[in-house]
Scaffold this motif. Structure first.
Motif, PDB file in Angstrom:
ATOM      1  N   ASP A 112      18.346 -33.133 -23.442  1.00 14.34           N
ATOM      2  CA  ASP A 112      18.847 -33.214 -24.798  1.00 14.34           C
ATOM      3  C   ASP A 112      20.179 -33.941 -24.674  1.00 14.34           C
ATOM      4  N   LEU A 113      20.851 -34.112 -25.776  1.00 16.21           N
ATOM      5  CA  LEU A 113      22.101 -34.878 -25.708  1.00 16.21           C
ATOM      6  C   LEU A 113      23.131 -34.226 -24.791  1.00 16.21           C
ATOM      7  N   ARG A 114      23.189 -32.920 -24.804  1.00 13.67           N
ATOM      8  CA  ARG A 114      24.168 -32.228 -23.967  1.00 13.67           C
ATOM      9  C   ARG A 114      23.863 -32.414 -22.485  1.00 13.67           C
ATOM     10  N   SER A 115      22.601 -32.280 -22.093  1.00  9.95           N
ATOM     11  CA  SER A 115      22.269 -32.407 -20.672  1.00  9.95           C
ATOM     12  C   SER A 115      22.376 -33.849 -20.186  1.00  9.95           C
ATOM     13  N   ILE A 116      22.056 -34.811 -21.030  1.00 15.66           N
ATOM     14  CA  ILE A 116      22.226 -36.216 -20.636  1.00 15.66           C
ATOM     15  C   ILE A 116      23.706 -36.497 -20.398  1.00 15.66           C
ATOM     16  N   ARG A 117      24.527 -36.041 -21.310  1.00 12.12           N
ATOM     17  CA  ARG A 117      25.971 -36.236 -21.141  1.00 12.12           C
ATOM     18  C   ARG A 117      26.457 -35.578 -19.855  1.00 12.12           C
ATOM     19  N   ALA A 118      25.971 -34.378 -19.568  1.00 17.14           N
ATOM     20  CA  ALA A 118      26.379 -33.669 -18.351  1.00 17.14           C
ATOM     21  C   ALA A 118      25.974 -34.441 -17.100  1.00 17.14           C
ATOM     22  N   VAL A 119      24.778 -35.004 -17.085  1.00 10.24           N
ATOM     23  CA  VAL A 119      24.322 -35.783 -15.929  1.00 10.24           C
ATOM     24  C   VAL A 119      25.188 -37.029 -15.754  1.00 10.24           C
ATOM     25  N   ASP A 123      23.564 -40.129 -33.204  1.00 20.45           N
ATOM     26  CA  ASP A 123      22.965 -38.819 -32.940  1.00 20.45           C
ATOM     27  C   ASP A 123      22.077 -38.796 -31.709  1.00 20.45           C
ATOM     28  N   ASP A 124      21.483 -39.927 -31.368  1.00 16.50           N
ATOM     29  CA  ASP A 124      20.542 -39.961 -30.247  1.00 16.50           C
ATOM     30  C   ASP A 124      20.910 -40.938 -29.137  1.00 16.50           C
ATOM     31  N   THR A 125      22.154 -41.463 -29.155  1.00 17.12           N
ATOM     32  CA  THR A 125      22.522 -42.527 -28.216  1.00 17.12           C
ATOM     33  C   THR A 125      23.930 -42.332 -27.642  1.00 17.12           C
ATOM     34  N   PHE A 126      24.047 -42.578 -26.336  1.00 14.70           N
ATOM     35  CA  PHE A 126      25.324 -42.607 -25.639  1.00 14.70           C
ATOM     36  C   PHE A 126      25.529 -43.991 -25.044  1.00 14.70           C
ATOM     37  N   ARG A 127      26.794 -44.352 -24.845  1.00 14.68           N
ATOM     38  CA  ARG A 127      27.148 -45.566 -24.122  1.00 14.68           C
ATOM     39  C   ARG A 127      27.865 -45.136 -22.855  1.00 14.68           C
ATOM     40  N   THR A 128      27.474 -45.751 -21.739  1.00 12.42           N
ATOM     41  CA  THR A 128      28.126 -45.497 -20.469  1.00 12.42           C
ATOM     42  C   THR A 128      28.267 -46.821 -19.738  1.00 12.42           C
ATOM     43  N   LEU A 129      28.638 -46.782 -18.494  1.00 14.96           N
ATOM     44  CA  LEU A 129      28.799 -47.992 -17.687  1.00 14.96           C
ATOM     45  C   LEU A 129      28.063 -47.832 -16.368  1.00 14.96           C
ATOM     46  N   VAL A 130      27.549 -48.951 -15.861  1.00 18.77           N
ATOM     47  CA  VAL A 130      27.057 -49.005 -14.491  1.00 18.77           C
ATOM     48  C   VAL A 130      27.850 -50.091 -13.783  1.00 18.77           C
ATOM     49  N   HIS A 131      28.060 -49.893 -12.511  1.00 13.86           N
ATOM     50  CA  HIS A 131      28.820 -50.864 -11.726  1.00 13.86           C
ATOM     51  C   HIS A 131      27.951 -51.371 -10.593  1.00 13.86           C
ATOM     52  N   GLY A 132      27.784 -52.683 -10.555  1.00 14.61           N
ATOM     53  CA  GLY A 132      27.111 -53.309  -9.435  1.00 14.61           C
ATOM     54  C   GLY A 132      28.144 -53.710  -8.401  1.00 14.61           C
ATOM     55  N   ALA A 133      27.720 -54.481  -7.436  1.00 10.04           N
ATOM     56  CA  ALA A 133      28.632 -54.933  -6.384  1.00 10.04           C
ATOM     57  C   ALA A 133      29.663 -55.915  -6.922  1.00 10.04           C
ATOM     58  N   ARG A 134      29.299 -56.677  -7.971  1.00  6.53           N
ATOM     59  CA  ARG A 134      30.195 -57.711  -8.484  1.00  6.53           C
ATOM     60  C   ARG A 134      30.842 -57.389  -9.820  1.00  6.53           C
ATOM     61  N   SER A 135      30.188 -56.608 -10.664  1.00  9.45           N
ATOM     62  CA  SER A 135      30.763 -56.337 -11.984  1.00  9.45           C
ATOM     63  C   SER A 135      30.130 -55.103 -12.612  1.00  9.45           C
ATOM     64  N   GLY A 136      30.698 -54.707 -13.751  1.00  8.40           N
ATOM     65  CA  GLY A 136      30.187 -53.569 -14.491  1.00  8.40           C
ATOM     66  C   GLY A 136      29.453 -54.020 -15.737  1.00  8.40           C
ATOM     67  N   PHE A 137      28.568 -53.168 -16.220  1.00 11.47           N
ATOM     68  CA  PHE A 137      27.765 -53.489 -17.391  1.00 11.47           C
ATOM     69  C   PHE A 137      27.686 -52.258 -18.297  1.00 11.47           C
ATOM     70  N   PRO A 138      27.822 -52.460 -19.618  1.00 11.10           N
ATOM     71  CA  PRO A 138      27.662 -51.339 -20.540  1.00 11.10           C
ATOM     72  C   PRO A 138      26.181 -50.975 -20.681  1.00 11.10           C
ATOM     73  N   VAL A 139      25.897 -49.696 -20.718  1.00 11.10           N
ATOM     74  CA  VAL A 139      24.518 -49.217 -20.832  1.00 11.10           C
ATOM     75  C   VAL A 139      24.410 -48.263 -22.013  1.00 11.10           C
ATOM     76  N   LEU A 140      23.400 -48.499 -22.844  1.00  6.10           N
ATOM     77  CA  LEU A 140      23.056 -47.536 -23.886  1.00  6.10           C
ATOM     78  C   LEU A 140      21.993 -46.606 -23.330  1.00  6.10           C
ATOM     79  N   VAL A 141      22.147 -45.316 -23.560  1.00  3.52           N
ATOM     80  CA  VAL A 141      21.173 -44.308 -23.160  1.00  3.52           C
ATOM     81  C   VAL A 141      20.716 -43.645 -24.447  1.00  3.52           C
TER      82      VAL A 141
END
Length: 150
Positions: A7-14, A27-45
């Protein structure tokens, strides 16, 4: 292995347990970041009502205005989709290139959430430069206006 009732709470916790910033977009979406070896990218979950969680780098790239250039980019995306494992490229309604991974909520555990983010970071790092050069405006020229759907 511990299963997550997503659920939203457990996704945020992970996400936060993995050291990733987590911002609620809707209500159903979070934004986070992933980092590769060269740069970071915004990710919608996003929790999909059909029983999936979608992890997506949006936009990965913008589609070029030139139709020939866009056709070359799209052809390469199709080729890559035959090679990628656990992820795919697609085009959204705004003609942005997306890189995404989908998992069924029923069978998802914490390690698979991390795996999804890791695979996006890996493929984004691996293909961003090549695909960016296919989408870039010609040298010495001005960037054409964005294409619009329809």
């Amino acid at each position: 292995m511990t299963r997550v009732t997503l659920d939203l709470r457990s996704i945020r916790a992970v996400l936060e347990a993995g050291g990733r910033p987590c911002h609620r977009v809707s209500d159903d979406t979070f934004r986070t970041l992933v980092h590769g070896a060269r740069s970071g990218f915004p990710v919608l979950v996003r929790l999909d009502p059909a029983g999936f969680v979608v992890f997506a780098i949006v936009p990965f790239l913008r589609s070029p205005a030139d139709e020939g250039q866009a056709a070359r980019l799209y052809a390469r995306l199709l080729e890559l989709n035959h090679e990628l494992l656990m992820a795919r490229f697609s085009i959204d309604d705004d003609l942005d290139v997306m890189l995404s991974a989908e998992y069924a909520l029923a069978d998802l555990d914490r390690s698979e959430v991390e795996d999804a983010l890791d695979v996006l970071a890996f493929y984004a790092d691996r293909h961003h430069e090549e695909l960016g050069s296919l989408a870039a405006p010609p040298r010495g020229g001005m960037r054409a206006p964005m294409r619009t759907p329809g």
